[in-house]
Scaffold this motif. Sequence first.
Motif, short mmCIF file in Angstrom:
data_model
loop_
_atom_site.label_atom_id
_atom_site.label_comp_id
_atom_site.label_asym_id
_atom_site.label_seq_id
_atom_site.Cartn_x
_atom_site.Cartn_y
_atom_site.Cartn_z
N ASP A 184 -5.35 -2.58 -9.69
CA ASP A 184 -5.84 -3.12 -8.42
C ASP A 184 -4.81 -4.13 -7.93
O ASP A 184 -4.31 -4.95 -8.72
CB ASP A 184 -7.20 -3.80 -8.59
CG ASP A 184 -8.30 -2.80 -8.91
OD1 ASP A 184 -8.23 -1.67 -8.40
OD2 ASP A 184 -9.21 -3.15 -9.70
N SER A 185 -4.50 -4.08 -6.65
CA SER A 185 -3.47 -4.98 -6.12
C SER A 185 -3.82 -5.38 -4.70
O SER A 185 -4.32 -4.56 -3.92
CB SER A 185 -2.09 -4.30 -6.17
OG SER A 185 -1.09 -5.19 -5.70
N GLN A 186 -3.61 -6.66 -4.42
CA GLN A 186 -3.81 -7.20 -3.07
C GLN A 186 -2.57 -8.02 -2.70
O GLN A 186 -2.11 -8.85 -3.50
CB GLN A 186 -5.06 -8.07 -3.00
CG GLN A 186 -6.36 -7.28 -3.20
CD GLN A 186 -7.58 -8.14 -2.99
OE1 GLN A 186 -7.49 -9.32 -2.67
NE2 GLN A 186 -8.74 -7.53 -3.16
N ILE A 187 -2.09 -7.77 -1.51
CA ILE A 187 -0.88 -8.46 -1.05
C ILE A 187 -1.14 -9.97 -1.01
O ILE A 187 -2.12 -10.44 -0.42
CB ILE A 187 -0.45 -7.95 0.35
CG1 ILE A 187 -0.12 -6.46 0.27
CG2 ILE A 187 0.74 -8.74 0.87
CD1 ILE A 187 1.04 -6.14 -0.65
N GLY A 188 -0.25 -10.71 -1.65
CA GLY A 188 -0.35 -12.17 -1.65
C GLY A 188 -1.28 -12.72 -2.71
O GLY A 188 -1.34 -13.94 -2.90
N GLN A 189 -2.04 -11.87 -3.45
CA GLN A 189 -2.98 -12.37 -4.44
C GLN A 189 -2.65 -11.89 -5.85
O GLN A 189 -3.03 -12.53 -6.84
CB GLN A 189 -4.42 -11.95 -4.10
CG GLN A 189 -4.91 -12.56 -2.79
CD GLN A 189 -6.37 -12.23 -2.55
OE1 GLN A 189 -7.06 -11.72 -3.42
NE2 GLN A 189 -6.83 -12.54 -1.34
N GLY A 190 -1.98 -10.78 -5.97
CA GLY A 190 -1.58 -10.35 -7.30
C GLY A 190 -2.01 -8.94 -7.62
O GLY A 190 -2.61 -8.23 -6.80
N THR A 191 -1.70 -8.54 -8.87
CA THR A 191 -1.97 -7.18 -9.34
C THR A 191 -2.57 -7.26 -10.74
O THR A 191 -2.19 -8.12 -11.55
CB THR A 191 -0.67 -6.36 -9.39
OG1 THR A 191 -0.08 -6.35 -8.08
CG2 THR A 191 -0.96 -4.93 -9.82
N THR A 192 -3.53 -6.37 -11.00
CA THR A 192 -4.16 -6.30 -12.32
C THR A 192 -4.11 -4.85 -12.81
O THR A 192 -4.64 -3.94 -12.15
CB THR A 192 -5.62 -6.77 -12.28
OG1 THR A 192 -5.65 -8.13 -11.85
CG2 THR A 192 -6.27 -6.66 -13.65
N PRO A 247 0.81 -1.22 0.00
CA PRO A 247 0.00 0.00 0.00
C PRO A 247 0.84 1.27 0.00
O PRO A 247 0.47 2.27 -0.62
CB PRO A 247 -0.85 -0.14 1.27
CG PRO A 247 -0.91 -1.61 1.53
CD PRO A 247 0.39 -2.16 1.07
N GLU A 248 2.02 1.27 0.70
CA GLU A 248 2.82 2.49 0.77
C GLU A 248 3.51 2.81 -0.56
O GLU A 248 4.03 3.91 -0.74
CB GLU A 248 3.86 2.37 1.89
CG GLU A 248 4.86 1.24 1.69
CD GLU A 248 4.39 -0.08 2.29
OE1 GLU A 248 5.22 -1.00 2.45
OE2 GLU A 248 3.17 -0.18 2.60
N HIS A 249 3.53 1.83 -1.49
CA HIS A 249 4.20 2.07 -2.78
C HIS A 249 3.22 2.38 -3.91
O HIS A 249 3.67 2.71 -5.01
CB HIS A 249 5.02 0.83 -3.18
CG HIS A 249 6.15 0.56 -2.24
ND1 HIS A 249 6.73 -0.70 -2.09
CD2 HIS A 249 6.83 1.37 -1.37
CE1 HIS A 249 7.70 -0.64 -1.18
NE2 HIS A 249 7.77 0.61 -0.73
N GLN A 287 5.88 6.71 -11.04
CA GLN A 287 6.92 7.74 -11.00
C GLN A 287 8.20 7.24 -11.69
O GLN A 287 8.55 6.06 -11.60
CB GLN A 287 7.24 8.13 -9.56
CG GLN A 287 6.12 8.89 -8.86
CD GLN A 287 6.49 9.29 -7.45
OE1 GLN A 287 7.64 9.11 -7.02
NE2 GLN A 287 5.54 9.86 -6.73
N LEU A 288 8.85 8.16 -12.36
CA LEU A 288 10.06 7.81 -13.09
C LEU A 288 11.17 7.40 -12.11
O LEU A 288 11.39 8.04 -11.08
CB LEU A 288 10.50 9.02 -13.92
CG LEU A 288 11.69 8.81 -14.85
CD1 LEU A 288 11.38 7.74 -15.90
CD2 LEU A 288 12.06 10.13 -15.53
#
Length: 640
Positions: A602-610, A563-565, A571-572
Amino acid sequence: MRLRLKTKITLIIVLLVLTVVGVTSWLHVLTLTRQVIQQADGRANLVAQQVFFQAQNALAEAAREGQLPASNRPEDLREYVRNALDQNSALTSLIDAEVGNSFLVYEVTIVDRDGTALISSDASLPGRKVLPRPPLSQLLNMGFIQQLRLIYGSPQAYDILYPFKLGPPGQQVPFGDIRVALHTGLLAIEITPALRSSVWLALLSVLLSMFLAAVVSSTLLAPVERISAQLDRISRGEFDQKPLEREDEFGQVSTKITKIGLQLRGVREIFSTLRENLDQILGGLEDGLLLFTRDGRAVMVSPAVENFLGAPADQLLGRKASEIFPPGHPLLSALVLVGDAFEPVAAAEADVPSADPSLPPQRIGVSVQVINERGTRMGALVTLRDLQSLETISRQLQVSERLAALSRVTAGVAHEVKNPLNSMRLWLENLKENLPPGDGVPRQAVAVLDSEIDRLDSVVKRFLDFMRPQELRLEETHLDELLAEIAGIARPQMERAHVQLVKQYADLPAVRVDRALLTQALLNLVFNAIQAMPSGGRLTLGLERRGESAEIRIGDTGQGIAPEHRGRVFQLFFTTRPGGSGIGLASAYKAVQLHDGSIDFDSQIGQGTTFRIELPMARPLEPAVSRFREASGALARNAS
């Protein structure tokens, strides 16, 4: 069954003629029947009088011939009278002639006071007692329907009674009656020809009236049928119709219909243009709009409403507010709905469960504006807004602003740093040449400086390449073919990383994109997804339509983004992977923006990113506007 106007006119004319003929025939038969009965009554009275006078003559002749009753007893007197009447040939001839020649007289009988027949046209009656029959006056005083029923019913005889008296004038005493019988069968024979002629006259009148009515209705309604055909052609869109060349009212009506058709053509063109523009405007809105009438019925629904309510816009049109938002609906907590009437709501929020249970609920903003005109409630406008999308757009704007600011700074810094680096490299080369031979500290320091200058020069070059303006070369591209090409390029890396590819493509029309630029952006996202799954996983490439946009999905089953990233992903030079350059996602973001699109994830820790990329497919509004102006001019010309 609905009757045509021509059939109605024909039936009306036939009914009118039939009514007139029926009433006339009724009156004719009624008059004829009464005349026949009255004629029969008069004839019977005349016959009775003639028989009475002839019977008096027969008794007088018998007295002159010296015939006298044997005694004054009633039996001898009755026998004397019977013989005198029976022996008088003139009387018997008169009775036979009246019965044989008259079509109305059925029987003539002279009876005594006890009803015993003295003489009769029926040879079997003399000496027998004759029962009395109904008087003819009874038939004469009946109604017409009852008269016909009796005349054409079972055969029946009616009598005319004429008193038979004996003695000199002034001293006559009643002795019996002269009965003249009339039979209903004979009356029917007299009436039937007139009744038959009336029936034939009525049938002929009906047939003739039907023929004339059909001809008249066809002649009268021919202009109406032509006007109806004119209206049918106008309803099919054939507005240039010539009016009827007539000077009567039908010609005037046809001319007015032609003018109305020309005006309708202009109105239809304007309405079609306005509707097309409105559909395009509503199709480009992210917010869902629902317009309700005063009775709470939806008359306008934007396509974006499907994203909030899960039902297509055409299925919601015409439905009541209570049907669209039934009890238990998640949005009812934010709406103030009384029956089918909305109350004003400035701003409210509600959580709506997502279609995918694995995704978090969707936060929706709701506002209701009640439309009033001169104090009268006309309807309500309900606005649905995706708050999460607004936050995403705000975050993207912030990233864009940061990138823009960074591009301005880095472009200036890169140019300012480039010149000193070139000078430093020249002097460093001079220094190398003047150093004494050997591997001492001075040469190690010069080598380090040389390496750092090369690294700094590489960074400056990447800065300049990223900030350099690009000219798009747009071409018609099928996104499914483009994704297949990208999957082929990345297949070796997927096989090495044991990543499984899942395709979810929808059939979409071609879009205009810079194929090379978009390919590089999508490859960056695909390579990042593969690198996020070092131990294998599932890579999903999806393609579907979102309103007037094409959505490309690139999903992985990796560890997700912390979440903090998430606010710094685009960003470049930002990267969390060792050895990463931090340029891939920033380049992809820039490429999507150059195509007037949007990118989000959308991203969830341990489940992935779309990652989701939306590219517009909407047509421009200029042609519709020009058609609107042309239609307005046509309407003005037709109205004048």
